[in-house]
Scaffold this motif. Sequence first.
Motif, PDB file in Angstrom:
ATOM      1  N   HIS A 118     -10.043  -2.357  -1.478  1.00  0.00           N
ATOM      2  CA  HIS A 118     -10.274  -3.237  -0.330  1.00  0.00           C
ATOM      3  C   HIS A 118      -9.889  -2.490   0.944  1.00  0.00           C
ATOM      4  CE1 HIS A 118      -9.581  -5.899  -3.784  1.00  0.00           C
ATOM      5  NE2 HIS A 118     -10.337  -6.787  -3.163  1.00  0.00           N
ATOM      6  N   GLN A 119     -10.358  -2.989   2.084  1.00  0.00           N
ATOM      7  CA  GLN A 119      -9.991  -2.382   3.362  1.00  0.00           C
ATOM      8  C   GLN A 119      -8.495  -2.521   3.593  1.00  0.00           C
ATOM      9  OE1 GLN A 119     -12.442  -4.139   6.413  1.00  0.00           O
ATOM     10  NE2 GLN A 119     -13.902  -2.479   6.244  1.00  0.00           N
ATOM     11  N   TYR A 120      -7.910  -1.493   4.220  1.00  0.00           N
ATOM     12  CA  TYR A 120      -6.474  -1.501   4.465  1.00  0.00           C
ATOM     13  C   TYR A 120      -6.166  -0.704   5.721  1.00  0.00           C
ATOM     14  CZ  TYR A 120      -6.433   3.298   2.662  1.00  0.00           C
ATOM     15  OH  TYR A 120      -6.668   4.634   2.481  1.00  0.00           O
ATOM     16  N   THR A 121      -4.960  -0.906   6.215  1.00  0.00           N
ATOM     17  CA  THR A 121      -4.389  -0.046   7.240  1.00  0.00           C
ATOM     18  C   THR A 121      -3.132   0.540   6.631  1.00  0.00           C
ATOM     19  OG1 THR A 121      -3.110  -1.852   8.216  1.00  0.00           O
ATOM     20  CG2 THR A 121      -5.296  -1.411   9.159  1.00  0.00           C
ATOM     21  N   TYR A 122      -2.674   1.646   7.203  1.00  0.00           N
ATOM     22  CA  TYR A 122      -1.436   2.227   6.684  1.00  0.00           C
ATOM     23  C   TYR A 122      -0.614   2.810   7.819  1.00  0.00           C
ATOM     24  CZ  TYR A 122      -3.077   7.062   7.154  1.00  0.00           C
ATOM     25  OH  TYR A 122      -3.516   8.256   7.655  1.00  0.00           O
ATOM     26  N   SER A 123       0.675   2.965   7.538  1.00  0.00           N
ATOM     27  CA  SER A 123       1.560   3.664   8.464  1.00  0.00           C
ATOM     28  C   SER A 123       2.479   4.554   7.646  1.00  0.00           C
ATOM     29  CB  SER A 123       2.380   2.674   9.300  1.00  0.00           C
ATOM     30  OG  SER A 123       3.255   1.934   8.470  1.00  0.00           O
ATOM     31  N   LEU A 124       2.871   5.657   8.245  1.00  0.00           N
ATOM     32  CA  LEU A 124       3.805   6.592   7.646  1.00  0.00           C
ATOM     33  C   LEU A 124       4.897   6.810   8.672  1.00  0.00           C
ATOM     34  CD1 LEU A 124       4.668   8.605   5.453  1.00  0.00           C
ATOM     35  CD2 LEU A 124       3.095  10.261   6.462  1.00  0.00           C
ATOM     36  N   THR A 125       6.093   6.321   8.378  1.00  0.00           N
ATOM     37  CA  THR A 125       7.183   6.372   9.343  1.00  0.00           C
ATOM     38  C   THR A 125       8.422   7.000   8.724  1.00  0.00           C
ATOM     39  OG1 THR A 125       7.914   4.156   8.718  1.00  0.00           O
ATOM     40  CG2 THR A 125       6.368   4.322  10.570  1.00  0.00           C
ATOM     41  N   GLY A 126       9.357   7.319   9.606  1.00  0.00           N
ATOM     42  CA  GLY A 126      10.656   7.818   9.157  1.00  0.00           C
ATOM     43  C   GLY A 126      10.553   8.985   8.210  1.00  0.00           C
ATOM     44  N   GLU A 127      11.336   8.926   7.178  1.00  0.00           N
ATOM     45  CA  GLU A 127      11.382   9.985   6.175  1.00  0.00           C
ATOM     46  C   GLU A 127      10.398   9.722   5.041  1.00  0.00           C
ATOM     47  OE1 GLU A 127      13.198  12.878   6.308  1.00  0.00           O
ATOM     48  OE2 GLU A 127      13.536  12.228   8.365  1.00  0.00           O
ATOM     49  N   GLY A 128       9.161   9.431   5.360  1.00  0.00           N
ATOM     50  CA  GLY A 128       8.142   9.274   4.341  1.00  0.00           C
ATOM     51  C   GLY A 128       7.937   7.864   3.842  1.00  0.00           C
ATOM     52  N   LEU A 129       8.224   6.851   4.667  1.00  0.00           N
ATOM     53  CA  LEU A 129       7.982   5.470   4.260  1.00  0.00           C
ATOM     54  C   LEU A 129       6.511   5.139   4.514  1.00  0.00           C
ATOM     55  CD1 LEU A 129       8.819   2.716   3.233  1.00  0.00           C
ATOM     56  CD2 LEU A 129       9.477   2.121   5.569  1.00  0.00           C
TER      57      LEU A 129
END
Length: 169
Positions: free
Chosen positions: A64-75
């Motif tokens: 399905h369609q999604y958004t993502y984020s990558l923050t900090g130490e690999g979250l």
Amino acid sequence: VGSYDPNDKVVSPADFYHIENDSVLFYTIRFQNTGTDTAFTVVVRDTLPVDLSASSFAAGPSSHQYTYSLTGEGLLTFTFANILLPDSNTNEPESHGFIAYKVRPKTDLAQGSTIKNTAHIYFDFNAPITTNTVNTQVVLLSSIKQNNKNDGELKVYPNPNNGTFNLEF
């Protein structure tokens, strides 16, 4: 609302990461809504182990369609907003979903070290469901080659192995 998840996580290559031959690890996180109502939002959180290079992360295909984020130490946070994932009692084939991605291990990993990875899946406002932990051992490929006086050659493969190997003269 009332959604629930029998889930899993898989990695490829499975079991062993060959330092000389493999370049990335491919992860797939699968989920299913076996609750009692439609899931409106599914969030997958995956903290990359310190053995992986977060800067090499590349998002992959999904159900399905999604958004993502990558923050900090690999979250990593994948958000499937308005997914409208039906429960398995209402529509079993459509109650499944997945997300895949790839990432490179760090180049200074020691042979024999193990990369462990687990994810957490949230259906709407419910408590997280924890996936299985996948383990990938870092290994060096090697083989035995021995030339004798008769120009014979000995090959042992695969190496490493799980107890079964071939000898070729």
